[in-house]
Design an enzyme around this catalytic site. Structure first.
Site, PDB file in Angstrom:
ATOM      1  N   THR A  57      74.832  63.194  58.572  1.00 61.48           N
ATOM      2  CA  THR A  57      74.474  61.698  58.617  1.00 61.48           C
ATOM      3  C   THR A  57      73.406  61.348  59.149  1.00 61.48           C
ATOM      4  OG1 THR A  57      76.956  61.468  58.910  1.00 61.48           O
ATOM      5  CG2 THR A  57      75.537  59.393  59.411  1.00 61.48           C
ATOM      6  N   LYS A  85      71.061  56.966  82.676  1.00 59.88           N
ATOM      7  CA  LYS A  85      70.412  56.725  83.958  1.00 59.88           C
ATOM      8  C   LYS A  85      71.313  55.428  84.216  1.00 59.88           C
ATOM      9  CE  LYS A  85      65.463  57.385  83.153  1.00 59.88           C
ATOM     10  NZ  LYS A  85      64.350  56.599  82.857  1.00 59.88           N
TER      11      LYS A  85
HETATM   12  C1  NCD Z   1      82.207  63.401  59.538  1.00 60.44           C
HETATM   13  C2  NCD Z   1      82.091  62.642  60.868  1.00 60.44           C
HETATM   14  O1  NCD Z   1      81.276  62.785  61.607  1.00 60.44           O
HETATM   15  O2  NCD Z   1      83.124  61.829  61.104  1.00 60.44           O
HETATM   16  N1  NCD Z   1      81.076  64.234  59.212  1.00 60.44           N
HETATM   17  C3  NCD Z   1      80.175  63.442  58.589  1.00 60.44           C
HETATM   18  O3  NCD Z   1      79.570  62.566  59.041  1.00 60.44           O
HETATM   19  N2  NCD Z   1      79.907  64.072  57.403  1.00 60.44           N
HETATM   20  C4  NCD Z   1      83.439  64.352  59.632  1.00 60.44           C
HETATM   21  C5  NCD Z   1      83.771  65.305  60.739  1.00 60.44           C
HETATM   22  O4  NCD Z   1      83.129  65.237  61.652  1.00 60.44           O
HETATM   23  O5  NCD Z   1      84.829  66.028  60.558  1.00 60.44           O
END
Ligand code: NCD
Length: 307
Positions: A57, A85
């Site tokens: 992401t 902090k």
């Molecule tokens: C997901 C999340 O962060 O919810 N990952 C992502 O953003 N592609 C899925 C996960 O962490 O399993």
């Protein structure tokens, strides 16, 4: 123009928003594939604030902003910020607002991004708030389905794994239940989809079934199988995680029609699926990663230009 300035939950994304985002993403996708220079957000700054781990992401938002000709200031690890902090998220919001034209934020506490956004005038994007929602992963998932299958309407979709804590599942189902889709939920009893989401599916006139184990005959009739990891970090204790983690392991033998369906996964994967599934034509999760850049470019561009 989109109907929202802050993207906090999936239900804000209207059909018209989704069409605009897909259209703009297609334009960017073609430009990226033909190495065209894009300057739509030149001079603009994205602040990326991550208080929880992330690879895809954060990288895809930052890659998207750079590809748009903009730049990024980034907090990769919230623990290294002034919240350590004792600074409140409200104050962090008021401060970061002055440095950036748009903010993307991930935080372990449900609804924290929404609270933060109240203290910010720039557009804010929820990149995951605990087990609650992850609306931009839904954009990636939907753009992948739209591109691979041609439409997101009237689908039969199976969701497998951690349907309780998996925020990507929550956001995706909320949107697809407005597109006349039917759902096959496959999980252990403890990891079933929350009732509130089941109520929403019914209210939207769609149907769902729940299964506590994988049945190849159910998978055979699907258009999309959405696999998720069991979210270890959200369990109240380790025993409960260990009890649930292997409950719905997806084996290659479960896939009887690899030509017909597509398999998606938001990633990361741990050990919930057989990796030889990667060899099948239906394995689309790495393509899904590729689709994430043009759709997040579209979101950033449409939000900043509205602002
Ligand atoms: C997901 C999340 O962060 O919810 N990952 C992502 O953003 N592609 C899925 C996960 O962490 O399993």
């Amino acid at each position: 123009m989109l109907s929202f300035q802050k993207l906090l939950k999936a239900q804000q994304i209207s059909k018209s928003d989704l069409n605009k985002l897909f259209h703009q993403a297609d334009i960017y996708k073609t430009k990226l594939e033909t190495n065209q220079r894009i300057t739509d957000l030149q001079g603009k700054i994205l602040a990326s604030l991550f208080f929880e781990p992330s690879t895809r992401t954060r990288f895809s938002f930052e890659s998207a902003m750079n590809r748009l000709g903009g730049s990024v200031v980034s907090l990769e690890n919230g623990a290294s910020s002034s919240t350590k902090k004792g600074e409140t998220l409200d104050d962090t919001g008021k401060v970061v607002d002055q440095y950036a034209d748009i903010i993307v934020m991930r935080h372990p506490r449900p609804h924290s991004v929404e609270e933060f956004s109240k203290h910010v005038t720039s557009p804010v994007i929820n990149a995951g708030d605990g087990e609650n929602e992850h609306p931009t992963q839904s954009l990636v998932d939907l753009y992948t389905i739209h591109s691979e299958l041609g439409d997101i309407k009237n689908l039969k979709i199976g969701l497998l794994g951690d349907l309780k804590y998996g925020r990507t599942v929550h956001s995706l189902v909320k949107i697809l239940s407005t597109y006349n889709c039917s759902f096959e939920f496959i999980s252990s009893d403890e990891l079933k989809v929350p009732n509130e989401i089941k109520e929403l599916i019914k209210a939207n006139g769609c149907s769902f079934n729940e299964h506590e184990s994988i049945d190849s005959e159910v998978i055979k009739n699907l258009d999309v199988l959405y696999v998720t990891r069991v979210q270890q970090e959200r369990f109240p204790n380790k025993e409960s995680y260990l009890k649930n983690k292997d409950h719905c392991y997806l084996a290659k033998e479960h896939i009887l029609n690899p030509e017909k369906l597509i398999i998606l996964h938001p990633l990361p994967r741990v050990d919930e699926m057989d990796r030889t599934i990667d060899e099948l034509p239906c394995a689309k999760y790495f393509e899904q990663v590729r689709y994430s850049v043009p759709i997040r470019m579209a979101l950033l561009a449409l939000l900043v230009n509205k602002a």
